[in-house]
Design an enzyme around this catalytic site. Structure first.
Site, PDB file in Angstrom:
ATOM      1  CE1 TYR A 147      -7.735 -66.506   4.190  1.00  0.00           C
ATOM      2  CE2 TYR A 147      -7.235 -64.223   4.756  1.00  0.00           C
ATOM      3  CZ  TYR A 147      -6.830 -65.459   4.282  1.00  0.00           C
ATOM      4  OH  TYR A 147      -5.519 -65.648   3.908  1.00  0.00           O
ATOM      5  CE  LYS A 151      -4.657 -67.580   6.427  1.00  0.00           C
ATOM      6  NZ  LYS A 151      -3.719 -68.720   6.275  1.00  0.00           N
TER       7      LYS A 151
END
EC number: 1.1.1.-
Length: 286
Positions: A147, A151
């Site tokens: 994740y 980002k």
């Protein structure tokens, strides 16, 4: 005064997108929300917000949305907020790469696809693009390597996009979100470490992590009020840090050594326990 239009992706109930679209509408802007084709939309209908189905990973879906938005707005778009996103929680060494590919398709390639197809409408309006990033793209938060990578990719792409769009007077804001009270982790609550993982000594820690309710989070509507206000400024911040822990993380990232996180997360995630278990097992195998 002409009507202004703001398009926000990922406006499912309980998330940041819903809060953002509600705030744009509250400010008198014609808010256009998107939800997944099979996702409930009653919360948007009750609020009187215009909404359309969208799967940001599907080219045809994005083109269908573009046609609808063009018809509605006359070919102009004042604000595009790339908010649609999903999470995947797992250790880096136990990662299911197929799951990560799906996450990149949403979190990174989704915003790229939206900007590719909507940039002409935004340029015509000399508008703004808002990309919702995360402190996870800055710090090596455990169990979030994949994740975090999405980002970090989004934030660096957005950083470059800002420079490239400047000649057209289009503003690009990268939001570095702290911990905000949303339901993004709901689909990860079932996740467990795979059998035989090197991290098995922390299996219970991991279970508690994916089912946790973070103790200090920013209310999503408070977050939305600040992000929307920033997006409507004539000279917004290039990186807008907002949300629980974001100020502290910004300070440590700017002024401390790169490995400051190692000792912090070692204690926070009980890595000493893992090291002891691994050392003990290694001795028995000798």
């Amino acid at each position: 005064m002409s009507t202004k239009f703001a398009l926000v992706t990922g406006c499912g109930q309980g998330g940041i997108g819903e809060a953002l679209i509600t705030e744009y509408a509250r400010r008198g802007i014609h808010a256009i929300a998107t939800v997944l084709p099979a996702e409930p939309s009653d919360h948007l209908a009750r609020a009187g917000i215009t909404f359309f189905p969208l799967d940001v990973t599907n080219e045809e879906s994005v083109l269908e949305l573009k046609a609808r938005v063009q018809k509605l707005t006359g070919g102009r778009l004042d604000v595009l907020v790339n908010c649609a996103g999903i999470a995947y929680t797992m250790t880096a060494i136990d990662t299911d790469v197929a799951a990560v590919q799906r996450m990149f398709n949403v979190n990174v390639f989704g915003p790229m696809r939206m900007v590719h197809h909507f940039h002409d409408m935004i340029i015509k309006a000399t508008g703004a693009i808002v990309n919702i990033g995360s402190i996870g793209g800055v710090v090596p938060y455990l169990y979030g390597s994949s994740y975090n990578a999405t980002k970090a990719a989004l934030q660096h792409w957005s950083n470059t996009l800002r420079v490239e769009m400047a000649p057209f007077d289009v503003r690009v804001i990268t939001v570095i979100s702290g911990e905000v009270a949303t339901n993004i982790l709901k689909n990860d609550a079932h996740r467990r470490l795979p059998e035989g993982s090197y991290y098995s000594p922390l299996a219970e820690n991991f279970r508690q992590h994916v089912t946790r309710t973070p103790p200090r989070t920013t209310d999503r509507f408070q977050y939305a009020a600040n992000v929307v206000a920033e997006s409507l400024r004539s000279s917004p911040s290039a990186w807008f840090w907002y949300g629980s822990q974001s100020t502290l993380i910004r300070f440590l990232d700017m002024f401390c050594w790169r490995t400051v996180w190692d000792s912090l997360f070692w204690r926070m995630f009980d890595l000493g326990k893992l090291k002891e278990a691994h050392s003990s097992k290694a001795k028995k195998q000798v």
